[in-house]
Design a protein around this motif. Structure first.
Motif, PDB file in Angstrom:
ATOM      1  N   UNK A   1      25.798   0.363  20.933  1.00 46.73           N
ATOM      2  CA  UNK A   1      24.590   1.144  21.189  1.00 46.73           C
ATOM      3  C   UNK A   1      23.381   0.263  20.875  1.00 46.73           C
ATOM      4  N   UNK A   2      22.507   0.026  21.863  1.00 42.23           N
ATOM      5  CA  UNK A   2      21.373  -0.876  21.614  1.00 42.23           C
ATOM      6  C   UNK A   2      20.235  -0.271  20.787  1.00 42.23           C
ATOM      7  N   UNK A   3      20.349   1.001  20.385  1.00 41.45           N
ATOM      8  CA  UNK A   3      19.306   1.612  19.564  1.00 41.45           C
ATOM      9  C   UNK A   3      19.229   0.899  18.216  1.00 41.45           C
ATOM     10  N   UNK A   4      18.010   0.621  17.773  1.00 43.19           N
ATOM     11  CA  UNK A   4      17.825  -0.096  16.512  1.00 43.19           C
ATOM     12  C   UNK A   4      17.550   0.865  15.372  1.00 43.19           C
ATOM     13  N   UNK A   5      17.990   0.498  14.202  1.00 46.01           N
ATOM     14  CA  UNK A   5      17.680   1.259  13.003  1.00 46.01           C
ATOM     15  C   UNK A   5      16.206   1.087  12.665  1.00 46.01           C
ATOM     16  N   UNK A   6      15.643   2.043  11.960  1.00 48.46           N
ATOM     17  CA  UNK A   6      14.245   1.944  11.545  1.00 48.46           C
ATOM     18  C   UNK A   6      14.051   0.684  10.712  1.00 48.46           C
ATOM     19  N   UNK A   7      12.991  -0.070  11.019  1.00 49.96           N
ATOM     20  CA  UNK A   7      12.689  -1.292  10.289  1.00 49.96           C
ATOM     21  C   UNK A   7      13.347  -2.539  10.866  1.00 49.96           C
TER      22      UNK A   7
END
Length: 77
Positions: free
Chosen positions: A16-22
């Motif tokens: 999943x290419x979604x990034x974590x916050x920060x």
């Protein structure tokens, strides 16, 4: 104190290419991934496999005098 060029950070595929916050990312476009190190007038530019790339990019060497000593960069050219 002896400073050595760090190992390059290699990309890791994820489902999943979604990034974590920060977190941040950059796409890998065509080019060469390399490490650059400048210290006391000495320029080292190596590919992620360790190949010396200084001669291939003379403009990097010419502009390196503007950087402070003990500068290390990791990126794509």
């Amino acid at each position: 104190m002896t400073w050595t060029l760090p190992e390059p950070m290699l990309a890791t595929p994820v489902p999943d290419p979604a990034l974590l916050q920060g977190w941040a990312s950059e796409p890998k476009r065509g080019g060469f991934r390399a490490l650059f190190f400048m210290d006391a007038g000495r320029v080292v530019r190596r590919s992620r496999l360790g190949t010396d790339m200084v001669r291939a990019f003379p403009e990097i060497v010419a502009g390196s005098g503007q950087l402070p000593d003990a500068t290390a960069l990791d990126g794509v050219m």
